[in-house]
Design an enzyme around this catalytic site. Structure first.
Site, PDB file in Angstrom:
ATOM      1  CE  LYS A  73      -2.956   3.094   0.894  1.00 17.58           C
ATOM      2  NZ  LYS A  73      -3.946   3.681  -0.130  1.00 17.58           N
ATOM      3  CE  LYS A 124      -1.086   8.000   7.258  1.00 13.63           C
ATOM      4  NZ  LYS A 124      -1.897   6.849   6.771  1.00 13.63           N
TER       5      LYS A 124
HETATM    6  P1  NAD Z   1     -10.183  10.423   8.775  1.00 16.91           P
HETATM    7  O1  NAD Z   1      -9.404  11.306   9.718  1.00 16.91           O
HETATM    8  O2  NAD Z   1     -11.260  10.865   8.012  1.00 16.91           O
HETATM    9  O3  NAD Z   1     -10.916   9.284  10.075  1.00 16.91           O
HETATM   10  C1  NAD Z   1     -10.223   8.848  11.142  1.00 16.91           C
HETATM   11  C2  NAD Z   1     -11.324   8.307  11.977  1.00 16.91           C
HETATM   12  O4  NAD Z   1     -10.599   7.832  13.242  1.00 16.91           O
HETATM   13  C3  NAD Z   1     -12.037   9.822  12.492  1.00 16.91           C
HETATM   14  O5  NAD Z   1     -13.220   9.411  12.475  1.00 16.91           O
HETATM   15  C4  NAD Z   1     -11.480   9.908  14.021  1.00 16.91           C
HETATM   16  O6  NAD Z   1     -12.594  10.232  14.817  1.00 16.91           O
HETATM   17  C5  NAD Z   1     -11.451   8.166  14.463  1.00 16.91           C
HETATM   18  N1  NAD Z   1     -10.510   8.070  15.290  1.00 16.91           N
HETATM   19  C6  NAD Z   1      -9.113   8.510  15.828  1.00 16.91           C
HETATM   20  N2  NAD Z   1      -8.666   8.093  16.617  1.00 16.91           N
HETATM   21  C7  NAD Z   1      -9.737   7.290  17.303  1.00 16.91           C
HETATM   22  C8  NAD Z   1      -9.844   6.542  18.552  1.00 16.91           C
HETATM   23  N3  NAD Z   1      -8.642   6.334  19.478  1.00 16.91           N
HETATM   24  N4  NAD Z   1     -10.823   6.048  18.684  1.00 16.91           N
HETATM   25  C9  NAD Z   1     -11.847   5.852  17.952  1.00 16.91           C
HETATM   26  N5  NAD Z   1     -11.767   6.536  16.775  1.00 16.91           N
HETATM   27  C10 NAD Z   1     -10.834   7.324  16.575  1.00 16.91           C
HETATM   28  O7  NAD Z   1      -9.039   9.399   8.067  1.00 16.91           O
HETATM   29  P2  NAD Z   1      -9.381   8.676   6.803  1.00 16.91           P
HETATM   30  O8  NAD Z   1      -9.253   9.225   5.551  1.00 16.91           O
HETATM   31  O9  NAD Z   1     -10.703   7.676   6.954  1.00 16.91           O
HETATM   32  O10 NAD Z   1      -8.016   7.691   6.968  1.00 16.91           O
HETATM   33  C11 NAD Z   1      -8.040   6.498   7.633  1.00 16.91           C
HETATM   34  C12 NAD Z   1      -7.043   5.661   7.255  1.00 16.91           C
HETATM   35  O11 NAD Z   1      -7.245   5.114   5.867  1.00 16.91           O
HETATM   36  C13 NAD Z   1      -5.605   6.429   7.202  1.00 16.91           C
HETATM   37  O12 NAD Z   1      -4.572   5.497   7.484  1.00 16.91           O
HETATM   38  C14 NAD Z   1      -5.446   6.709   5.630  1.00 16.91           C
HETATM   39  O13 NAD Z   1      -4.044   6.884   5.186  1.00 16.91           O
HETATM   40  C15 NAD Z   1      -6.277   5.668   5.053  1.00 16.91           C
HETATM   41  N6  NAD Z   1      -6.756   5.904   3.652  1.00 16.91           N
HETATM   42  C16 NAD Z   1      -7.461   6.730   3.508  1.00 16.91           C
HETATM   43  C17 NAD Z   1      -8.257   7.032   2.274  1.00 16.91           C
HETATM   44  C18 NAD Z   1      -9.218   8.023   1.734  1.00 16.91           C
HETATM   45  O14 NAD Z   1      -9.489   8.374   0.674  1.00 16.91           O
HETATM   46  N7  NAD Z   1      -9.402   9.032   2.923  1.00 16.91           N
HETATM   47  C19 NAD Z   1      -7.810   6.192   1.054  1.00 16.91           C
HETATM   48  C20 NAD Z   1      -6.813   4.962   1.362  1.00 16.91           C
HETATM   49  C21 NAD Z   1      -6.417   5.004   2.777  1.00 16.91           C
END
Ligand code: NAD
Length: 293
Positions: A168, A236
């Site tokens: 990834k 990141k």
């Molecule tokens: P985001 O910031 O939108 O969501 C993260 C969520 O985690 C939030 O809703 C937050 O409240 C929750 N959270 C954080 N700490 C927490 C805890 N201790 N307990 C419970 N909930 C908690 O981030 P995202 O865009 O959804 O990304 C999440 C992961 O997926 C990352 O590693 C990112 O790199 C990966 N990712 C994101 C995408 C994208 O298109 N957004 C695509 C592929 C991969």
């Protein structure tokens, strides 16, 4: 079989919604609005992560970083309520070494932690085509595959624990670099009098074709891209992939350059800025506007 999902943000929320179509889910997020969206889609809310640990034998996580994963998984209440036989499926784009370390500790207690990060964004999750890249021992992969198959037709077993996150990170280095190069290319065409839409159409039929050009550039030109993946999260990933390159003795000429370019964007705009929003801004402001504004 009880399934829980923790981390319902841009990506986790879309993955959980897709899974919820096929299997009942218990959900938790630190953000109550994110939980509400899933409850509206039919999921059951839990008051904290510990309730998910107590009730579920399959627990999905999709959190910003591996540090967040560590803080949830080794939180005293969550950890105490996990039972042997539980499988934790981490969909975070995380650090493969951190994942292997956490998996080794949990394995002593008969609990599996595997990595299953994704690529394809919320649209891919919604359409059931998102790529899931799994790092897991064979037996754990076979156990979780039927559940992942309910999310997408693109489930891949990359190798043992951590391998999903390795591939990834490589994926995000390629997509991050190709995005920047594509913007430069279309900008150059536009500055030399070729309509951006026409340039995109021509390049898509040629050897320069790539996913960004095909899927995103039309929306960039229309100004119709919604921010879904922040610059901070991509940076990141680029830091992690470059660290992995150094640790593996692999020269990362273009990877390092790509990381530094995104670092510059983050310094300019802040890590919370939507990457796609930035894309629109840069294309509209610097590049594609024919008047050269
Ligand atoms: P985001 O910031 O939108 O969501 C993260 C969520 O985690 C939030 O809703 C937050 O409240 C929750 N959270 C954080 N700490 C927490 C805890 N201790 N307990 C419970 N909930 C908690 O981030 P995202 O865009 O959804 O990304 C999440 C992961 O997926 C990352 O590693 C990112 O790199 C990966 N990712 C994101 C995408 C994208 O298109 N957004 C695509 C592929 C991969």
């Amino acid at each position: 079989m009880e399934i829980g999902y923790i981390g319902l943000g841009n990506m986790g929320g879309a993955l959980a919604e897709r899974l919820q179509l096929a299997r009942p889910l218990k959900v938790y997020d630190a953000n109550a609005d994110a939980v509400r969206r899933l409850v509206d889609a039919g999921a059951t809310a839990c008051r904290n992560a510990g309730e998910i640990a107590a009730d579920c034998d399959i627990i999905f996580l999709c959190l910003p970083t591996s540090e967040h994963v560590r803080s949830v998984v080794f939180d005293a209440e969550f950890s105490a309520r996990l039972t042997p036989g539980t499988i934790i499926v981490d969909q975070t784009t995380g650090n493969p070494n951190a994942t292997r370390d956490m998996a080794a500790v949990l394995r002593e207690r008969g609990i599996a932690l595997i990595d299953a990060p994704v690529s394809g964004g919320w649209r891919g999750a919604q359409a059931g085509t998102i790529a899931i890249m799994v790092g897991a021992p064979d037996a754990d992969f076979e156990r979780i595959k039927p559940v992942l198959d309910d999310v997408t037709c693109n489930v891949f077993h990359a190798g043992d624990t951590g391998a999903g996150q390795v591939i990834k990170l490589v994926n995000n280095m390629l997509s991050g670099a190709q995005r920047l190069l594509t913007l430069e290319g279309v900008a150059l065409a536009a500055k030399n009098g070729i309509d951006p839409t026409r340039a995109t159409e021509i390049l898509t039929a040629g050897g320069g074709r790539n996913v960004f050009l095909e899927k995103f550039m039309p929306r960039v030109i229309d100004g119709a891209l919604a921010p879904g993946f922040t610059l901070g999260l991509l940076l990141k990933d680029l830091r992690l992939v470059c660290e992995l390159g150094s640790a593996s003795g692999v020269p990362m000429f273009l990877g390092d350059l790509t990381r530094d370019l995104y670092q510059w964007h983050v310094n300019e705009l802040g890590g919370a800025c939507g990457q796609r929003l930035r894309t629109c801004l840069s294309v509209r402001g610097q590049a594609i506007t024919r008047e050269g504004k």
